[in-house]
Structures are given as structure tokens and as C-alpha cells.
Design a protein around this motif. Structure first.
Motif, PDB file in Angstrom:
ATOM      1  N   ASP A 244       0.958  -1.235   0.044  1.00 54.55           N
ATOM      2  CA  ASP A 244      -0.118  -0.051  -0.114  1.00 54.55           C
ATOM      3  C   ASP A 244       0.694   1.317  -0.048  1.00 54.55           C
ATOM      4  OD1 ASP A 244      -2.406  -1.205   0.010  1.00 54.55           O
ATOM      5  OD2 ASP A 244      -2.691  -1.298   2.073  1.00 54.55           O
TER       6      ASP A 244
ATOM      7  N   TRP B  33       2.302   4.424  -1.733  1.00 48.45           N
ATOM      8  CA  TRP B  33       1.945   5.829  -2.664  1.00 48.45           C
ATOM      9  C   TRP B  33       2.711   6.748  -1.915  1.00 48.45           C
ATOM     10  CZ3 TRP B  33      -3.228   8.473  -3.712  1.00 48.45           C
ATOM     11  CH2 TRP B  33      -3.070   9.286  -4.715  1.00 48.45           C
TER      12      TRP B  33
ATOM     13  N   THR C  76      -1.043  12.944  -5.234  1.00 46.33           N
ATOM     14  CA  THR C  76       0.504  13.263  -4.891  1.00 46.33           C
ATOM     15  C   THR C  76       0.646  14.159  -6.345  1.00 46.33           C
ATOM     16  OG1 THR C  76       0.931  11.220  -5.987  1.00 46.33           O
ATOM     17  CG2 THR C  76       1.439  11.573  -3.645  1.00 46.33           C
TER      18      THR C  76
ATOM     19  N   TYR D 144       6.250  10.456  -8.532  1.00 44.22           N
ATOM     20  CA  TYR D 144       5.735   9.697  -7.336  1.00 44.22           C
ATOM     21  C   TYR D 144       5.939   8.244  -7.504  1.00 44.22           C
ATOM     22  CZ  TYR D 144       1.299   9.201  -9.989  1.00 44.22           C
ATOM     23  OH  TYR D 144       0.490   9.048 -10.869  1.00 44.22           O
TER      24      TYR D 144
ATOM     25  N   VAL E  15       4.529   3.914  -6.469  1.00 44.42           N
ATOM     26  CA  VAL E  15       3.721   3.304  -5.914  1.00 44.42           C
ATOM     27  C   VAL E  15       4.389   1.620  -5.899  1.00 44.42           C
ATOM     28  CG1 VAL E  15       1.550   4.578  -6.553  1.00 44.42           C
ATOM     29  CG2 VAL E  15       2.572   2.441  -8.070  1.00 44.42           C
ATOM     30  N   SER E  16       4.013   1.041  -4.895  1.00 44.98           N
ATOM     31  CA  SER E  16       4.260  -0.299  -5.038  1.00 44.98           C
ATOM     32  C   SER E  16       3.405  -1.296  -5.882  1.00 44.98           C
ATOM     33  CB  SER E  16       4.182  -1.000  -3.320  1.00 44.98           C
ATOM     34  OG  SER E  16       2.691  -0.610  -3.051  1.00 44.98           O
TER      35      SER E  16
ATOM     36  N   VAL F 154      -0.332  -1.626  -5.304  1.00 46.47           N
ATOM     37  CA  VAL F 154      -1.067  -0.626  -5.778  1.00 46.47           C
ATOM     38  C   VAL F 154      -1.038  -0.218  -6.786  1.00 46.47           C
ATOM     39  CG1 VAL F 154      -1.019   2.130  -5.328  1.00 46.47           C
ATOM     40  CG2 VAL F 154      -0.555   0.703  -3.312  1.00 46.47           C
ATOM     41  N   ALA F 155      -0.114  -0.503  -7.724  1.00 45.88           N
ATOM     42  CA  ALA F 155      -0.193  -0.326  -9.321  1.00 45.88           C
ATOM     43  C   ALA F 155      -1.259  -1.194  -9.685  1.00 45.88           C
ATOM     44  CB  ALA F 155       1.085  -0.829  -9.949  1.00 45.88           C
TER      45      ALA F 155
ATOM     46  N   ALA G  61      -7.169   5.958  -6.521  1.00 41.48           N
ATOM     47  CA  ALA G  61      -6.728   5.616  -5.365  1.00 41.48           C
ATOM     48  C   ALA G  61      -7.884   5.288  -4.276  1.00 41.48           C
ATOM     49  CB  ALA G  61      -5.387   6.400  -4.797  1.00 41.48           C
TER      50      ALA G  61
ATOM     51  N   VAL H  53      -6.637   3.565  -0.953  1.00 42.69           N
ATOM     52  CA  VAL H  53      -5.284   3.646  -0.977  1.00 42.69           C
ATOM     53  C   VAL H  53      -5.245   5.230  -0.649  1.00 42.69           C
ATOM     54  CG1 VAL H  53      -2.892   3.686  -2.051  1.00 42.69           C
ATOM     55  CG2 VAL H  53      -4.600   1.755  -2.288  1.00 42.69           C
TER      56      VAL H  53
ATOM     57  N   PRO I 247      -2.154   8.443  -0.132  1.00 41.87           N
ATOM     58  CA  PRO I 247      -0.857   8.832  -0.528  1.00 41.87           C
ATOM     59  C   PRO I 247      -0.143   9.205   0.752  1.00 41.87           C
ATOM     60  CG  PRO I 247      -2.361  10.760  -0.827  1.00 41.87           C
ATOM     61  CD  PRO I 247      -3.285   9.629  -0.494  1.00 41.87           C
TER      62      PRO I 247
END
Length: 382
Positions: A221, A223, A257, A262, A264-265, A268-269, A294, A299, A301
Motif C-alpha cells: 500500500d 504511494w 500526489t 511519485y 507506488v508499490s 497499489v499499481a 486510489a 489507498v 498517499p
């Protein structure tokens, strides 16, 4: 008792003139004050005290067949095997325009040089450039013409990802969707995804170290970037970022963001990819659309003080020691890369005296009332 009526009248006149002056200034600046001050106050109240923005997801949800129209563009240039067979730490998409070849070449020879990253940092980072179709048609019947500049460039470097939509400011959201869909189908095993503008400087050694640490901890999670909270839509038609009421009717955007850069993991992607399959992507401000996606998948930021927003970080050794990104670099990118990655940077910032010195320097550089969009004052103490 003697009363000086002349003095009283004089004071009243001064007060009247002062009041008129203040009112005149307010009348002249009212529109700007309303947009920049009162608009944010209303937005913050709306965002945090009244709603949790769940209704926005419902209002922007559309059938999958309709949502597909925002992603169903064929590839004009593609490299489907770019990540094949490799343990990719980071897939880094640079948002660029067809005419910005000098910026792409500068990135390839500095912070985005994959060979340097692999040899000097021991990490596999895939750097690719996302773009649409040129404004001045370079192709015939939708196919890249032989010998065009982009085709020659791609044959030389093998890093252009181009889809068949017009490359323009109002299609930035399509470019964002391109990135998440490309990762999903071509590089889903990459541990992190980063999106950045082509005038952003990325301190790759610092970023790789940060992501390696996050990967070892099994972070999910994630971001991370420069966070905008409770930002209101801009309703002024003169603004580049004008959003009409019909496009987005609410007083506040979800948290997001800054689109300059930025990370993301992987999890998250994948969630963002899924969100793009059901949301209306007609809102052309890509970082806001990212926030909408998000929010739809739960999710939030996370702020990182060394990700800059729309501003340029100060030039100083003590800044380079922890820098992640800085925005607004074109002509100076080679000089900045050489200075920021100099081994002496870490030496000067290490030890008790080095840390104390850098804290004082960063306080003088960052803790100013007019310091906007770069690193916040609290970065001086980290």
C-alpha cells in the motif's frame, strides 16, 4: 475639558482613507483571494468535516465497455519484452512529448541511464518514456512512417512506449492509464512503479536505497510523493487547470500526489489498474485522476519530504544528501547530476558536525515563508 475637534476630524479622515484603501485592494484582489484562500478553506471543510468522498466514486463509475474507450488505443511503439526474465526493482515511466528529444537524451545520459544504475547501484531499473501521437502528424494511416524521428530514436534506444492518441495536455490522463496498463501486461513483476515528468531530476542512488529498504520490509500500500490534501477544483477559465462544473461538480478533490514524480508499490499499481477499468477518465488532470482511482480502492498517499512538488529544490550539498526528486530541470540536469552524485556529498553530511552543519543550512534554505512546492521546513530536521 478642552477637546481638539480639528485633531478628531483629522483622525477620522485618516481612518476613512485607510478603510477605502483596504476595500479597494480587496475588490481588486477578491477573485484571487476567493480562489486561493477561501476556496481552500471551503475545500478543507468539505473534505474533512462533511464528507469522506465515497460518493465521488459512485458518480464517476461507468460501465466497463465505456471505460475501455480511455485505454483501448493501439501501440504505435512498444517493447513488450522490456522486463522479461529480470528481477525489476523499479519500472520508471517518464511522461514526455514527442518533440522533447533533448530532455529524453539528457535523462538517458544521467539519472535514467540503466547501465549506470545496474553497474554502480546493483539494481535493475527499467526506464521507459510514455508519449502519444505527435501534434504534427508523423505517420500515415495511423502507422509510424519509416525514418521518422521517433522511430529512429526508438530503434537506437528501445525505450519509447507510444499509443495512438494525440499527445496533448488534455490527454495526460490517457498517458497515465497507458503506464498502469503497460505495467499490468508487460512488467507486472516489478516491485515498484514510478511516474515522473521529463523535466524532473531523480536522485537515483537515494531512490534505489529507499526502495530497497521498503522492499526488504515487505512494504505494501505504498504511494509516496508530495501530497496535496483537500485541494479545490480551479474554476477560473483563464487557468491551465480549469475544470468545469460539468466535468467535476464537487468542492474538493481526493488527496493526491503531485504528478511531477511519485512512486507506488506493485500491489497499489495493480489496484489502480483495476480502478481505471470502471472510472470515467475524462478529467484531464492526471494526478487528480490518480487520486480518484486510489480513493476508489482505499489507498491513501504518504508524504515524503524529499519529493518536491512543482518547485525546484535548492542547490546545495546538504540538500543532495537526502534528495529524491526536484522539478524544473532541463538545461542544468547534467551539472546537477554530477554535483548531486559526487561521493563527497555523503562525506560532508556525515558525522555529528556534518549533520549539525547541514541542519543549519537546510533551515536557512527551507524554512522561509515564501518557500513553496519544494521541500517543507521539517525536512531540515530529518
Amino acid at each position: 475639558m478642552f477637546v481638539n475637534f480639528r485633531r478628531i476630524r483629522k483622525c477620522q479622515l485618516v481612518q476613512l482613507m485607510t478603510t477605502c484603501l483596504v476595500l479597494s485592494v480587496l475588490m481588486v484582489c477578491w477573485e484571487q483571494l476567493d480562489a486561493n484562500v477561501f476556496g481552500h478553506v471551503k475545500s478543507y471543510s468539505y473534505r474533512y468535516l462533511v464528507n469522506r468522498l465515497d460518493y465521488i466514486n459512485k458518480s464517476l463509475t461507468i460501465p466497463r465497455e465505456q471505460a475501455r474507450s480511455f485505454s483501448d488505443f493501439r501501440y504505435l511503439l512498444d517493447h513488450s519484452g522490456k522486463c522479461a526474465g529480470e528481477d525489476v526493482l523499479l519500472l520508471l515511466f517518464v511522461k514526455t512529448s514527442p518533440e522533447n528529444i533533448d530532455r529524453r537524451n539528457a535523462i538517458r545520459s544521467t539519472w535514467g541511464n540503466e547501465t549506470y544504475i545496474r553497474s554502480a547501484l546493483g539494481a535493475t531499473v527499467k526506464v521507459v518514456f510514455a508519449l502519444g501521437r505527435p501534434k504534427e502528424a508523423e505517420e500515415e494511416a495511423g502507422q509510424p512512417a519509416r525514418g521518422t524521428g521517433l522511430v529512429r530514436e526508438d530503434r537506437l534506444h528501445g525505450d519509447l512506449i507510444q499509443r495512438d492518441f494525440l499527445d496533448s495536455f488534455h490527454n495526460l490522463t490517457l498517458k497515465l492509464i497507458l503506464q498502469f496498463h503497460w505495467m499490468h501486461t508487460r512488467c507486472a513483476h516489478a516491485r515498484f512503479l514510478m511516474t515522473a515528468d521529463d523535466d524532473v531530476f531523480v536522485h537515483m542512488p537515494n531512490l534505489v536505497g529507499y526502495l530497497r529498504g521498503a522492499s526488504r520490509r515487505g512494504v505494501t500500500d505504498l504511494w509516496v510523493g508530495r501530497v496535496h490534501r483537500g485541494a479545490p477544483p480551479i474554476r477560473s477559465r483563464d487557468s491551465k487547470y480549469y475544470v468545469p462544473f460539468e466535468m467535476y461538480q464537487w468542492l474538493s478533490y481526493p488527496d493526491y500526489t503531485a504528478g511531477a514524480g511519485y512512486v507506488v508499490s506493485r500491489d497499489v499499481a495493480d489496484k489502480i489498474y483495476q480502478a481505471t477499468l470502471t472510472l470515467n477518465a475524462s478529467l484531464y488532470i492526471d494526478d487528480v485522476f490518480m487520486g480518484i482511482c486510489a480513493n476508489a480502492v482505499g489507498v491513501s498517499p504518504q508524504e515524503h519530504v524529499y519529493f518536491s512538488g512543482e518547485g525546484k529544490a535548492p542547490y546545495h550539498t546538504c540538500i543532495y544528501d537526502q534528495m529524491m526528486t526536484s522539478h524544473g530541470h532541463v538545461e542544468d540536469i547534467h551539472d546537477l547530476w554530477e554535483a548531486a552524485t559526487n561521493p563527497q556529498v555523503k562525506q560532508k553530511a556525515s558525522g555529528l558536525m556534518g549533520r549539525l552543519y547541514c541542519t543549519a543550512v537546510k533551515m536557512s534554505l527551507l524554512c522561509k515563508p515564501y518557500n513553496f512546492n519544494t521541500y517543507p521546513c521539517k525536512a531540515a530536521f530529518l
